[in-house]
Design an enzyme around this catalytic site. Structure first.
Site, PDB file in Angstrom:
ATOM      1  N   HIS A   1      39.073  39.743  22.828  1.00 51.86           N
ATOM      2  CA  HIS A   1      38.200  38.914  23.662  1.00 51.86           C
ATOM      3  C   HIS A   1      39.028  38.337  24.809  1.00 51.86           C
ATOM      4  O   HIS A   1      40.225  38.101  24.654  1.00 51.86           O
ATOM      5  CB  HIS A   1      37.591  37.780  22.813  1.00 51.86           C
ATOM      6  CG  HIS A   1      36.505  37.059  23.538  1.00 51.86           C
ATOM      7  ND1 HIS A   1      36.764  36.092  24.486  1.00 51.86           N
ATOM      8  CD2 HIS A   1      35.153  37.202  23.489  1.00 51.86           C
ATOM      9  CE1 HIS A   1      35.608  35.656  24.967  1.00 51.86           C
ATOM     10  NE2 HIS A   1      34.618  36.311  24.391  1.00 51.86           N
TER      11      HIS A   1
ATOM     12  N   GLU B   1      32.819  42.273  29.584  1.00 54.31           N
ATOM     13  CA  GLU B   1      32.581  40.871  29.941  1.00 54.31           C
ATOM     14  C   GLU B   1      33.502  40.460  31.082  1.00 54.31           C
ATOM     15  O   GLU B   1      34.682  40.178  30.838  1.00 54.31           O
ATOM     16  CB  GLU B   1      32.898  39.954  28.756  1.00 54.31           C
ATOM     17  CG  GLU B   1      32.056  40.147  27.541  1.00 54.31           C
ATOM     18  CD  GLU B   1      32.113  38.941  26.611  1.00 54.31           C
ATOM     19  OE1 GLU B   1      31.077  38.582  26.091  1.00 54.31           O
ATOM     20  OE2 GLU B   1      33.203  38.351  26.436  1.00 54.31           O
TER      21      GLU B   1
HETATM   22  O1  G3P Z   1      31.923  36.438  23.694  1.00 52.36           O
HETATM   23  C1  G3P Z   1      30.888  36.007  24.506  1.00 52.36           C
HETATM   24  C2  G3P Z   1      31.346  35.389  25.738  1.00 52.36           C
HETATM   25  O2  G3P Z   1      32.642  35.470  26.118  1.00 52.36           O
HETATM   26  C3  G3P Z   1      30.359  35.108  26.769  1.00 52.36           C
HETATM   27  O3  G3P Z   1      30.320  33.728  26.753  1.00 52.36           O
HETATM   28  O4  G3P Z   1      29.274  31.574  27.074  1.00 52.36           O
HETATM   29  O5  G3P Z   1      29.199  33.266  28.893  1.00 52.36           O
HETATM   30  O6  G3P Z   1      27.841  33.598  26.839  1.00 52.36           O
HETATM   31  P1  G3P Z   1      29.090  33.013  27.436  1.00 52.36           P
END
Ligand code: G3P
Length: 230
Positions: free
Chosen positions: A94, A142
């Site tokens: 992550h 992400e």
């Molecule tokens: O692992 C999920 C993450 O990093 C995204 O976080 O708070 O933007 O949904 P968020």
């Protein structure tokens, strides 16, 4: 155990997800999953893995796992430990817990040997390409700059999501693909699926929602609708 479309809820280590609140958030996820027939998994703080696994019947993931084998590694969380808790799998790399490529490769192998699901996080199309070659079960792209902002990757950076889907399909079509960062509404989830992903990974919008159950129910319905329309 896991189906698609898939919603993975990462509780991170938000205060709102520690202790009884975390159990409640996991129970809502189980209720919504059953109500709508959508696959939902949760990744609670590591110290809560056993409690959450005993409380719910949906897949539970570890947020992280170290590459070390059993032995003299003080403070490590190793594959054998999370397996013994009863997890379905683990997030790997992550953005808030980055790892070296060699360690990522070791972890994917070790998780696979233990029959655990690997959910590899990547941050760019290039790292997605490298990640797909390691054959994890699932990749979640992400962009770190959108994490926790409430600005959805599927709306703000659709080209990154579509680009990641494209490289995964070319390099290793057996890998499932999710996207995450800023996913906050059912519409964000639907858009992610329309871009070719098989679901989402999200955290803050759910953990900090005034009515998390309702939000998740909206997301599950939007996911199903977009999935059926593909
Ligand atoms: O692992 C999920 C993450 O990093 C995204 O976080 O708070 O933007 O949904 P968020």
């Amino acid at each position: 155990m896991l189906g698609f479309p898939l919603i993975v809820l990462n509780f991170k280590v938000y205060l709102e997800a520690i202790g009884e609140n975390g159990i409640r958030l996991a129970r809502y996820a189980e209720e919504v999953s059953k109500e709508h027939g959508v696959s939902i998994a949760v990744a609670p703080p590591v110290t809560m893995l056993s409690k959450v696994i005993h409380a719910v019947g949906i897949p539970v993931f570890s947020q992280h796992v170290d590459p070390s084998p059993p032995g003299s590694w003080t403070g490590s969380v190793i594959v054998e430990m999370i397996k013994e808790c009863g997890v379905a799998g683990s997030l790997v790399n992550h953005s808030e817990k980055r790892m070296l490529l060699a360690d990522i490769s070791t972890i994917i192998k070790r998780l696979r040997e233990s029959n655990l699901i690997t959910l590899l996080c990547t941050d760019t199309i290039e790292t997605t390409k490298a990640g797909a070659a390691l054959s994890p079960d699932i990749i979640a792209i992400e962009p770190p700059e959108l994490i926790g902002t409430g600005i959805s990757v599927s709306k703000a950076k659709p080209e990154i999501v579509a680009g990641a889907v494209d490289v995964v399909r070319k390099i290793n079509p057996s890998v499932h693909i999710l996207c995450g960062a800023g996913i906050s509404t059912g519409e964000d989830v639907a858009k992610a699926i329309e871009l070719g992903t098989e679901g989402v990974l999200l955290a803050s919008a759910y953990v900090k929602a005034k009515d998390p159950r309702r939000l998740l129910s909206d997301m599950a319905q939007a996911a199903l609708k977009a999935w059926e329309a593909r």
